[in-house]
Design a protein around this motif. Structure first.
Motif, PDB file in Angstrom:
ATOM      1  N   PHE A  24       0.826  -1.213   0.000  1.00  0.00           N
ATOM      2  CA  PHE A  24       0.000   0.000   0.000  1.00  0.00           C
ATOM      3  C   PHE A  24       0.862   1.264   0.000  1.00  0.00           C
ATOM      4  N   ILE A  25       1.985   1.237   0.729  1.00  0.00           N
ATOM      5  CA  ILE A  25       2.875   2.400   0.764  1.00  0.00           C
ATOM      6  C   ILE A  25       3.465   2.665  -0.611  1.00  0.00           C
ATOM      7  N   VAL A  26       3.928   1.611  -1.275  1.00  0.00           N
ATOM      8  CA  VAL A  26       4.528   1.764  -2.607  1.00  0.00           C
ATOM      9  C   VAL A  26       3.486   2.284  -3.606  1.00  0.00           C
ATOM     10  N   ILE A  27       2.280   1.723  -3.548  1.00  0.00           N
ATOM     11  CA  ILE A  27       1.236   2.153  -4.486  1.00  0.00           C
ATOM     12  C   ILE A  27       0.854   3.614  -4.251  1.00  0.00           C
ATOM     13  N   SER A  28       0.725   4.012  -2.977  1.00  0.00           N
ATOM     14  CA  SER A  28       0.356   5.402  -2.691  1.00  0.00           C
ATOM     15  C   SER A  28       1.424   6.366  -3.193  1.00  0.00           C
ATOM     16  N   ASN A  29       2.686   5.995  -3.057  1.00  0.00           N
ATOM     17  CA  ASN A  29       3.767   6.854  -3.541  1.00  0.00           C
ATOM     18  C   ASN A  29       3.863   6.847  -5.058  1.00  0.00           C
ATOM     19  N   TYR A  30       3.502   5.731  -5.670  1.00  0.00           N
ATOM     20  CA  TYR A  30       3.496   5.676  -7.129  1.00  0.00           C
ATOM     21  C   TYR A  30       2.521   6.699  -7.708  1.00  0.00           C
ATOM     22  N   PHE A  31       1.330   6.748  -7.120  1.00  0.00           N
ATOM     23  CA  PHE A  31       0.355   7.734  -7.611  1.00  0.00           C
ATOM     24  C   PHE A  31       0.764   9.160  -7.251  1.00  0.00           C
ATOM     25  N   ALA A  32       1.561   9.290  -6.167  1.00  0.00           N
ATOM     26  CA  ALA A  32       2.023  10.627  -5.770  1.00  0.00           C
ATOM     27  C   ALA A  32       2.999  11.201  -6.798  1.00  0.00           C
ATOM     28  N   VAL A  33       3.918  10.365  -7.313  1.00  0.00           N
ATOM     29  CA  VAL A  33       4.941  10.871  -8.238  1.00  0.00           C
ATOM     30  C   VAL A  33       4.394  11.103  -9.640  1.00  0.00           C
ATOM     31  N   LEU A  34       3.158  10.696  -9.905  1.00  0.00           N
ATOM     32  CA  LEU A  34       2.564  10.964 -11.220  1.00  0.00           C
ATOM     33  C   LEU A  34       2.082  12.401 -11.329  1.00  0.00           C
ATOM     34  N   ALA A  35       1.741  13.011 -10.172  1.00  0.00           N
ATOM     35  CA  ALA A  35       1.213  14.380 -10.206  1.00  0.00           C
ATOM     36  C   ALA A  35       2.206  15.383 -10.800  1.00  0.00           C
ATOM     37  N   PRO A  36       3.503  15.355 -10.448  1.00  0.00           N
ATOM     38  CA  PRO A  36       4.446  16.297 -11.077  1.00  0.00           C
ATOM     39  C   PRO A  36       4.548  16.117 -12.591  1.00  0.00           C
ATOM     40  N   GLN A  37       4.402  14.875 -13.062  1.00  0.00           N
ATOM     41  CA  GLN A  37       4.476  14.641 -14.507  1.00  0.00           C
ATOM     42  C   GLN A  37       3.268  15.245 -15.222  1.00  0.00           C
ATOM     43  N   VAL A  38       2.097  15.107 -14.633  1.00  0.00           N
ATOM     44  CA  VAL A  38       0.903  15.721 -15.214  1.00  0.00           C
ATOM     45  C   VAL A  38       1.049  17.242 -15.197  1.00  0.00           C
ATOM     46  N   LYS A  56      10.954  17.605 -26.766  1.00  0.00           N
ATOM     47  CA  LYS A  56       9.947  16.549 -26.730  1.00  0.00           C
ATOM     48  C   LYS A  56      10.229  15.633 -25.529  1.00  0.00           C
ATOM     49  N   THR A  57       9.396  15.740 -24.499  1.00  0.00           N
ATOM     50  CA  THR A  57       9.657  15.008 -23.245  1.00  0.00           C
ATOM     51  C   THR A  57       8.645  13.915 -22.950  1.00  0.00           C
ATOM     52  N   ALA A  58       7.690  13.712 -23.829  1.00  0.00           N
ATOM     53  CA  ALA A  58       6.633  12.742 -23.531  1.00  0.00           C
ATOM     54  C   ALA A  58       7.180  11.337 -23.322  1.00  0.00           C
ATOM     55  N   VAL A  59       8.306  11.046 -23.963  1.00  0.00           N
ATOM     56  CA  VAL A  59       8.857   9.692 -23.861  1.00  0.00           C
ATOM     57  C   VAL A  59       9.374   9.410 -22.457  1.00  0.00           C
ATOM     58  N   GLN A  60       9.658  10.471 -21.668  1.00  0.00           N
ATOM     59  CA  GLN A  60      10.182  10.261 -20.322  1.00  0.00           C
ATOM     60  C   GLN A  60       9.088  10.123 -19.267  1.00  0.00           C
ATOM     61  N   TYR A  61       7.829  10.196 -19.666  1.00  0.00           N
ATOM     62  CA  TYR A  61       6.730  10.083 -18.728  1.00  0.00           C
ATOM     63  C   TYR A  61       6.432   8.611 -18.417  1.00  0.00           C
ATOM     64  N   ASP A  62       5.761   8.384 -17.286  1.00  0.00           N
ATOM     65  CA  ASP A  62       5.287   7.045 -16.918  1.00  0.00           C
ATOM     66  C   ASP A  62       4.230   6.596 -17.925  1.00  0.00           C
ATOM     67  N   TRP A  63       4.104   5.292 -18.073  1.00  0.00           N
ATOM     68  CA  TRP A  63       3.164   4.762 -19.071  1.00  0.00           C
ATOM     69  C   TRP A  63       1.733   5.220 -18.829  1.00  0.00           C
ATOM     70  N   LEU A  64       1.357   5.367 -17.560  1.00  0.00           N
ATOM     71  CA  LEU A  64      -0.002   5.797 -17.245  1.00  0.00           C
ATOM     72  C   LEU A  64      -0.211   7.254 -17.650  1.00  0.00           C
ATOM     73  N   VAL A  65       0.842   8.074 -17.446  1.00  0.00           N
ATOM     74  CA  VAL A  65       0.757   9.478 -17.855  1.00  0.00           C
ATOM     75  C   VAL A  65       0.745   9.578 -19.380  1.00  0.00           C
ATOM     76  N   LYS A  66       1.514   8.715 -20.014  1.00  0.00           N
ATOM     77  CA  LYS A  66       1.505   8.705 -21.489  1.00  0.00           C
ATOM     78  C   LYS A  66       0.109   8.395 -22.031  1.00  0.00           C
ATOM     79  N   TYR A  67      -0.545   7.431 -21.360  1.00  0.00           N
ATOM     80  CA  TYR A  67      -1.904   7.072 -21.791  1.00  0.00           C
ATOM     81  C   TYR A  67      -2.841   8.268 -21.636  1.00  0.00           C
ATOM     82  N   PHE A  68      -2.698   8.993 -20.517  1.00  0.00           N
ATOM     83  CA  PHE A  68      -3.535  10.171 -20.296  1.00  0.00           C
ATOM     84  C   PHE A  68      -3.222  11.261 -21.326  1.00  0.00           C
ATOM     85  N   ILE A  69      -1.922  11.456 -21.639  1.00  0.00           N
ATOM     86  CA  ILE A  69      -1.540  12.482 -22.618  1.00  0.00           C
ATOM     87  C   ILE A  69      -2.136  12.165 -23.980  1.00  0.00           C
TER      88      ILE A  69
END
Length: 609
Positions: A24-38, A56-69
C-alpha cells in the motif's frame, strides 16, 4: 539495531499485514509521483499555446501518464487544463485511499505487537524467582513493560511505515528525475551525502542519551511508587518535604537529560529544512540557467516537475531524523527489555517433572541455606522429619531462619546444601506449579489484591472443587473474620482497596488465613500470621484451626508460644540451627531457650493486663 532482532518473531507472525502495508505504501507513492508529470505536461501545453520551442519530453513520462496524454491530445485549449486538474485530484484521492490502508495495516500491526510483547514480558515476569524481585525495583519492572514497550511500538509502527515510505518515495522520485534530466538530478541531490553524515553523527549521540534517560525514568518511577506505597510512613514521620526534595532531585536530573536529548533531536529538523531548501534553490537556479540558455534542452516543464519532486521529498527526508530517533530509542528500550527476557529463573521445572498427590510427609535432610543476594547463612545442618498429619510449631527469635523453612518448602529457593522431600520425592523433581498448588501458605507479610473480599479468599480455588460463596463463607468462619465481613455494607463483595488498605491489620491477616483455608490442601504453612490479632481472637482462631487441621500436615511458624494448641512437636531455632525439640511440657523441663521465651511472653502478658 541488533537488539531489535528480537521483534522478528512478531513481524513473522503478522507478515501478511506487514507485506500488505508495504504494498500500500509503494502504491500510494506511485500515484504521488505521477502528479508532477501531469503538471509538467500542463506547462508544455501552455508553452505550446504561446509558441515557445520545447524539448519533446513525452517519452520520459510514466506509461499511465503517457496514456492520459494520448487522451488529452484529442482535446484543445482550456479543456486540456481542466482534464489535467481533474486527473491530479483523482491521483490525490487514490493516494489518500492507499495511505489510509497502509495505516490500517502497519499501525494496527504495531498495536498487535505491543499487545503480544506486553503479554510476553508479563508472562516472563511470572516465571522469575523470588531473588530476582528482591534485587530489582518495582518501578523499573513497570517502566520496562510500559514505557519501553511503548517506544518499541513506535519502531514497529510509525518508524517502519515512514522508513518504507521514505525509501519508496525517494526511489520513485529519483528514478523519474534521472529519466527526465540526469545532470540536473545530480546537482539537485548533491546535498544528500551531507544529510547522511549528519544523521549518523546525531543518531550516535541520541542512542547514548536515550539509554541514560530510560534508566533515569526507571529510578523516577521507583521513587514515586515507593512514596505512594509508603505514604502513611512518610506522613507519620513528617517527611513529605524530604521525599519531595528527593523526587525533585531525580526529576530534575531526568528533565536535564531529556532536554539535552530534545536539543540534539532539534538539530535534525533545521538541518533537513536547510538541505531541502538548498536542493530547491539549486533546482531553480541551475534549471533556470539551463532553461534560459537552452530552452529546448531543459524546459520550464522539467523545472516545474523537479521543484514538485523536491517539495514532495521534504516530509520524508525531514522525517529521516525523526525516524532514526525512534529507531535508536526503540533499540535502547528493546535492549532493556531483552535483559529481563534473557534472565533465566533460578528456580524452574526439571525436564522430567513429576506430579504426585501430596499426603504430607516432609523431610529436611541436612539442609544449609545461604541467601544469594546477601550472603546470610539462614540455616545450618537443619534436619527435620514431619510425619503425615502432624502439627509442628517452629519457634525462635527474629532472624533465626523460621521463614526460610517455609520458603524452601514452597521452593521459592533451593537449599545450598541438602535436600527437601515430600512423601519421599525431592522437591527439585516435582512440577513447580503442582507443588505449590498442593500447599497453602499464609505469609508473614500479608498481601491482599485490589478486589472484593470474596475474590481475595477464593484467589486459589481448591483442586477439583467448585468455587462458590459457601466456600468463602466457610473459610472466613474458620479464620474468625466472618462476623466482621457480614457487618460490611457490601459484605463479601466489599472492595478492600490497594493492598487491603481499607482493612485493619488483624482483618487482613484473617482474610489471608481464610484464603489459605479455602484452598483446602493437605499441607498448610502459617508464617507468623496471628501477630496482629488480639488474645480473644487468637484463641478463637486456634480453636477453629485445631478442627480444620485434624487430618492435615501443618507447620506453624511463630515467635509466640501457643499453649492452647496441641502440637505434636515444637522446634526451637536459634541462628539457623535446631537447639531444642519436644512438646510444650518437655521443653519447659529443659529450662532452655524455649522456657526463656515462654517466661518472657508471660511477663509481657502480665504487664499488658
Amino acid at each position: 539495531m541488533k537488539h531489535l532482532k528480537a521483534l522478528d518473531v512478531f513481524f513473522w507472525k503478522y507478515r501478511y499485514r506487514l507485506f500488505l502495508g508495504i504494498v500500500f505504501i509503494v502504491i500510494s507513492n506511485y500515484f504521488a509521483v505521477l502528479a508532477p508529470q501531469v503538471t509538467g505536461y500542463v506547462f508544455d501545453v501552455v508553452q505550446r499555446a504561446f509558441g515557445i520551442e520545447q524539448k519533446k519530453t513525452a517519452v520520459q513520462y510514466d506509461w499511465l501518464v503517457k496514456y492520459f496524454i494520448g487522451f488529452a491530445e484529442q482535446h484543445k485549449g482550456i479543456s486540456v487544463i481542466a482534464l489535467c486538474g481533474i486527473v491530479i485530484l483523482v491521483l490525490a484521492l487514490i493516494r489518500g485511499i492507499f495511505m489510509f490502508l497502509m495505516r490500517q495495516t502497519i499501525i494496527v500491526m504495531s498495536r498487535h505487537i505491543e499487545f503480544d510483547q506486553k503479554n510476553q514480558i508479563f508472562q516472563h515476569y511470572l516465571t522469575l524467582d523470588t531473588n530476582f524481585y528482591k534485587t530489582h525495583s518495582t518501578g523499573d519492572l513497570m517502566n520496562r513493560i510500559a514505557e519501553d514497550v511503548s517506544r518499541v511500538r513506535m519502531f514497529s509502527g510509525p518508524a517502519i511505515m515512514y522508513l518504507i515510505n521514505l525509501v519508496s518515495l525517494i526511489s520513485l522520485s529519483v528514478y523519474y528525475m534521472v529519466k527526465k534530466d540526469p545532470l540536473l538530478t545530480l546537482y539537485v541531490l548533491a546535498p544528500l551525502p551531507i544529510l547522511a553524515v549528519t544523521i549518523y553523527i546525531v543518531n550516535t549521540i541520541i542512542n547514548k542519551k536515550s539509554e541514560r534517560i530510560q534508566a533515569l525514568l526507571s529510578d523516577l518511577t521507583t521513587n514515586a511508587q515507593e512514596s505512594y506505597s509508603g505514604i502513611r510512613v512518610i506522613k507519620s514521620f513528617v517527611q513529605e518535604k524530604a521525599m519531595f526534595e528527593f523526587f525533585d532531585k531525580n526529576s530534575e536530573e531526568y528533565k536535564s537529560n531529556a532536554i539535552a536529548l530534545a536539543k540534539t533531536e532539534a538539530l535534525y529538523f533545521p538541518s533537513m529544512t536547510l538541505l531541502i531548501g538548498l536542493s530547491t534553490l539549486l533546482t531553480i537556479m541551475i534549471g533556470g540557467i539551463y532553461a534560459i540558455y537552452d530552452p529546448a534542452g531543459t524546459s520550464i516543464s522539467t523545472l516545474a516537475e523537479f521543484v514538485m519532486y523536491i517539495n514532495m521529498l521534504t516530509f520524508p527526508v525531514g522525517a529521516i531524523g525523526w525516524t532514526a530517533s525512534m529507531i535508536q530509542r526503540a533499540a535502547a528500550s528493546q535492549k532493556r527489555i531483552n535483559e529481563f527476557l534473557h534472565t533465566e529463573p533460578a528456580i524452574g521445572n526439571p525436564a522430567q517433572a513429576v506430579k504426585p498427590a501430596l499426603e504430607g510427609s516432609i523431610v529436611f535432610d541436612n539442609v544449609d541455606f545461604v541467601y544469594p543476594n546477601t550472603g546470610i547463612q539462614a540455616l545450618t545442618h537443619f534436619n527435620l522429619h514431619i510425619k503425615k498429619g502432624q502439627k509442628i510449631a517452629i519457634i525462635g527469635h527474629t532472624g533465626s531462619g523460621k521463614t526460610t523453612i517455609a520458603q524452601l518448602l514452597l521452593r521459592m529457593y533451593d537449599p545450598t546444601v541438602g535436600n527437601v522431600t515430600i512423601d519421599g520425592t525431592n522437591l527439585k523433581q516435582m512440577d513447580l506449579q503442582e507443588l505449590r498448588r498442593q500447599i497453602s501458605y499464609v505469609p508473614q507479610d500479608v498481601f491482599l489484591f485490589s478486589d472484593t473480599i470474596k475474590n481475595n479468599i477464593l484467589f486459589s480455588p481448591p483442586a477439583g472443587g467448585e468455587v462458590n460463596n459457601e466456600t468463602a463463607v466457610k473459610a472466613a468462619r474458620y479464620a474468625s473474620v466472618e462476623k466482621e465481613i457480614e457487618h460490611f455494607h457490601e459484605k463479601y463483595d466489599t472492595m478492600v482497596g490497594e493492598r487491603g488498605v481499607t482493612l485493619s491489620g488483624g482483618q487482613k491477616q484473617r482474610i489471608s488465613i481464610a484464603r489459605a483455608l479455602a484452598k483446602d490442601p493437605q499441607i498448610v504453612v502459617f508464617d507468623d500470621c496471628l501477630s496482629a490479632v488480639d488474645a480473644r481472637t487468637e484463641k478463637e482462631i486456634l480453636g477453629n484451626l485445631s478442627i480444620y487441621l485434624q487430618h492435615k500436615t501443618a507447620i506453624i511458624i511463630t515467635h509466640r508460644i501457643f499453649t492452647l494448641f496441641d502440637f505434636d512437636a515444637i522446634v526451637v531455632l536459634d541462628d539457623g540451627k535446631i537447639v531444642e525439640t519436644g512438646t510444650h511440657n518437655e521443653l519447659l523441663s529443659l529450662n532452655g531457650l524455649y522456657a526463656y521465651l515462654y517466661e518472657q511472653q508471660l511477663q509481657q502478658e502480665r504487664e499488658e493486663s
